[in-house]
Write an enzyme that holds these catalytic residues in place. Structure first.
Site: not given
Length: 322
Positions: A143-145
Site C-alpha cells: 500500500l502507498d505510505r
C-alpha cells in the site's frame, strides 16, 4: 569503504522454496543493501541472466533455474534503525487477523510498507523486529505510505506463492474508500487507462500513458456532496498509485493527495479537518488457503477520515444520497 559482495561472476541454482519468486526480489534478498534502482539496472543491462538468457524484473524463477550473478560492491551495512516500543505496541493493535499462515494488518497512514529511500523502517521491518522468532514474514502486496487499511503478510513461503498466484489471476478482490474532489458523473464508472511510471525532479510518479501497463479501476458512488464524491473503488489490476491517477484522470482527484491533487478544488470542501490522503483499503477477499470458503477481511474507516466525512455531512452540503 565498500565491501565486495563477490569479486567475480557466480552462478547459483534456485532452491525449491525459492520457486515462484520474482527475480528482482531474489536479487534484493541476495544482495542486501543494494539499491533497488541498481538491481533494475543489472537486469536491464543483461548482467543478470537466468538459464543463459536475459530476464525482466517480474520474471518468476523456477526450482533448478541457474542464475548468473555479476560482481557487485555493497556499502558496509549500517545498523538498522528500529521501531520504538510505542510504535510496536501501536502496530500490534492494528492486527486484524492472524493464523499460522497469514497476518492481516490495518496499516496506519504515514507508515511505509518497507524501509528504503530515506525511510529507516516500514511495516515489514517492524513486524520482523516484533516477531524475532518468526522464521518467515513477507509482504504479499503493498500500500502507498499515505494509504491506510488492509495489508496481507505471509508467514510461510508456500502462502506467499499461493497469494501471489491469486494476485496474478485476479482472484484477490480489493475495495477502497476514497473522497474525490468534484462530482462523479455516474453511479458506476469504470476507468480503463494504461499507466506508466516516470520521474520528475527526482520524484517517482505515474501517469496515464498509451504505452503503459493495462490498468482498470471501477468507482462506485456512495454519497455525493456539493464539492466532493464519497466512493468505493474496486481494483481490477494492481498498479502503483492506480486509484489516485485514475481518479485524477476522471477530473476528480483524491482529497488530500499531494502528488495528483487539486489544491484549489480542495479549498471548496471547507474546513473539514482533513490532513491526510483520503484513501483507505477497506476490504480484501482471498481464496481459502485451506477449506472451502473465501476469506474476507475488513478495516473500518479510521478516525482521521471518518471525522472529516461526518463534517461534510453535517455541513448540509450533501445534495444526493445514493
Amino acid at each position: 569503504m565498500p565491501t565486495a559482495a563477490n569479486s567475480q561472476v557466480a552462478y547459483v541454482s534456485v532452491a525449491d522454496d525459492q520457486a515462484g519468486q520474482r527475480v528482482d526480489n531474489f536479487l534484493l534478498a541476495r544482495f542486501r543493501g543494494l539499491p533497488r534502482s541498481r538491481v533494475y539496472r543489472l537486469l536491464r543491462r543483461g548482467e543478470v541472466r537466468v538459464n543463459g538468457g536475459r530476464a525482466k524484473p517480474e520474471h518468476r524463477l523456477q526450482a533448478g533455474d541457474r542464475v548468473r550473478l555479476p560482481p557487485v560492491d555493497l556499502q558496509a551495512p549500517r545498523p538498522p534503525t528500529q521501531a520504538s516500543a510505542d510504535q510496536l505496541t501501536t502496530l500490534a493493535g492494528c492486527i486484524l487477523f492472524e493464523d499460522e499462515r497469514l497476518l492481516v494488518l490495518d496499516k496506519p497512514a504515514g507508515l511505509a510498507c518497507h524501509g528504503g529511500s530515506g525511510i529507516s523502517f516500514g511495516v515489514i521491518e517492524a513486524l520482523r523486529q516484533m516477531r524475532a522468532n518468526q522464521p518467515f514474514l513477507e509482504l504479499v502486496h503493498r500500500l502507498d505510505r499515505d494509504t491506510s487499511g488492509c495489508l496481507l503478510i505471509a508467514k510461510r513461503r508456500s502462502t506467499l506463492r499461493s497469494l501471489h498466484e491469486q494476485l496474478r489471476t485476479g482472484a484477490i478482490k480489493k475495495r477502497y474508500l476514497a473522497l474525490l474532489l468534484g462530482n462523479l458523473v455516474r453511479k458506476r464508472q469504470q476507468v480503463d487507462a494504461p499507466l506508466a511510471r516516470y520521474e520528475r525532479g527526482g520524484e517517482r510518479l505515474v501517469r496515464v500513458d498509451p504505452e503503459g501497463k493495462p490498468a482498470q479501476t471501477v468507482f462506485y458512488l456512495r454519497e455525493r456532496f456539493a464539492a466532493a464524491s464519497f466512493v468505493e473503488a474496486e481494483l481490477l489490476s494492481g498498479r502503483t498509485h492506480q486509484i489516485r491517477v485514475h481518479a485524477a484522470h476522471l477530473g476528480c482527484p483524491l482529497a488530500g493527495d499531494p502528488k495528483y491533487g487539486d489544491r484549489a478544488a480542495e479549498v471548496a470542501l471547507g474546513q473539514i479537518g482533513l490532513d491526510r490522503l483520503f484513501l483507505h483499503a477497506s476490504r480484501i477477499e482471498v481464496l481459502p488457503l485451506e477449506g472451502c470458503a473465501r476469506q474476507v477481511f475488513e478495516a473500518p474507516l479510521p478516525t482521521a477520515l471518518r471525522v472529516p466525512l461526518e463534517r461534510l455531512r453535517a455541513a448540509n452540503t450533501k445534495v444526493t444520497n445514493t
